[in-house]
Enzyme design. Structure first.
Site, PDB file in Angstrom:
ATOM      1  N   ASP A  13       2.780   8.405  -1.190  1.00 43.66           N
ATOM      2  CA  ASP A  13       3.913   8.862  -0.980  1.00 43.66           C
ATOM      3  C   ASP A  13       4.320   9.905  -2.133  1.00 43.66           C
ATOM      4  OD1 ASP A  13       6.626  10.002  -0.062  1.00 43.66           O
ATOM      5  OD2 ASP A  13       7.329   8.135   0.746  1.00 43.66           O
TER       6      ASP A  13
ATOM      7  N   THR B 255     -10.641  -0.086   4.752  1.00 45.22           N
ATOM      8  CA  THR B 255     -12.013  -0.488   5.564  1.00 45.22           C
ATOM      9  C   THR B 255     -12.304   0.026   7.256  1.00 45.22           C
ATOM     10  OG1 THR B 255     -11.465  -2.594   5.966  1.00 45.22           O
ATOM     11  CG2 THR B 255     -12.776  -1.991   4.257  1.00 45.22           C
TER      12      THR B 255
ATOM     13  N   ARG C  95      -6.589 -16.589   7.206  1.00 42.93           N
ATOM     14  CA  ARG C  95      -6.856 -17.526   8.023  1.00 42.93           C
ATOM     15  C   ARG C  95      -8.032 -18.988   7.680  1.00 42.93           C
ATOM     16  NH1 ARG C  95      -8.355 -12.550  11.857  1.00 42.93           N
ATOM     17  NH2 ARG C  95      -9.027 -11.507   9.603  1.00 42.93           N
TER      18      ARG C  95
ATOM     19  N   LYS D 260       1.228  -1.096  -0.126  1.00 47.82           N
ATOM     20  CA  LYS D 260      -0.082  -0.253   0.088  1.00 47.82           C
ATOM     21  C   LYS D 260       0.787   1.615   0.017  1.00 47.82           C
ATOM     22  CE  LYS D 260      -3.540  -2.220   2.419  1.00 47.82           C
ATOM     23  NZ  LYS D 260      -3.127  -3.488   2.486  1.00 47.82           N
TER      24      LYS D 260
END
Ligand code: C5P
Length: 233
Positions: free
Chosen positions: A66, A120, A212, A63
């Site tokens: 800059d 989110t 997971r 992500k």
């Protein structure tokens, strides 16, 4: 856009040893893998090269956000590492997004470049505090449209937003959705707004990021195969 496996297994573990142990039991014909900030900061670029060397397409989910020059150079460094997909923050703005996209031109295997819109974890009052006006969903859609206008390949979104985004952005935009939980599985974690793999694909997702439910399963390979069957049955 979506040739090859649609499942991207999030290797959200703290060490390269654990990541490679998981990779050894997964099958690059059935999935790609995602390396996030924790693992990358702990282990560095060599791990990305090792995973790519084992046959996996690597989604390097760092992500970037800059100034345009820095993000452009960083995207090139990630492309040289052999990353298959990269993320940037759409909030970096038009010049940063365009610079990132332009910087990847000319690579034989150009990584797909996708944008994160509104995290989110942010609430409407967080956005207000940040000076971003209007409903949260509109801000996310506006950022997704900006990413498309700057030539990015797609965006990361909830499977519950994928249908509307697909309609708004058209068929060529790549939608990458986390928040996917296999049918019949026990959710039991922090994801709340979830969809099954089939629902996410039906809504228009191209790639499903699943962590997971696969990585913490007693048998990760069997869990991956089960999701693969669920998608292809
Ligand atoms: O374990 P789980 O399937 O929830 O993992 C989902 C992955 O997708 C994690 O790496 C998480 O950081 C990422 N992600 C997410 N929600 C977002 C953006 C990214 O779950 N909105």
């Amino acid at each position: 856009m979506n040739d090859g496996p649609r499942i991207v297994v999030a290797l959200d573990v703290g060490s390269g040893q654990e990541a490679l142990k998981l990779a050894r039991v997964l099958d690059p014909r059935l999935c790609r893998v995602k390396v996030g900030k924790e693992l990358f900061v702990a282990e560095g670029p060599r791990l990305v090269q090792e995973l790519a060397g084992s046959g996996f397409d690597v989604f390097l989910d760092l992500k970037f956000h800059d100034i345009p020059h820095t993000v452009a150079r960083t995207c090139q460094a990630a492309a040289r590492l052999g990353a298959w997909m990269l993320t940037v923050h759409a909030l970096g703005g038009r010049a940063m997004l365009a610079a990132a996209r332009d910087a990847l031109e000319g690579f034989d295997c150009r990584p797909r470049l996708v944008a994160v819109t509104v995290l989110t974890s942010l609430t409407p009052s967080d956005l207000e505090e940040l000076g971003i006006a209007g409903p949260l969903e509109e801000a996310a859609f506006g950022l997704a449209r900006l990413a498309k206008a700057c030539g990015l390949d797609g965006v990361v979104c909830s499977p519950l937003e994928a249908g509307r985004l697909r309609t708004a952005l058209g068929p060529e935009v790549c939608l990458v959705t986390p928040g996917v939980r296999p049918a019949g599985g026990v959710v039991g974690d922090d994801q709340r707004r979830v969809a099954t793999p089939r629902e996410a694909l039906a809504a228009g997702a191209d790639y499903l990021v699943i962590g997971r439910p696969i990585t913490r399963a007693p048998d990760p390979r069997a869990a991956l195969e089960a999701v693969h069957r669920e998608i292809h049955s």
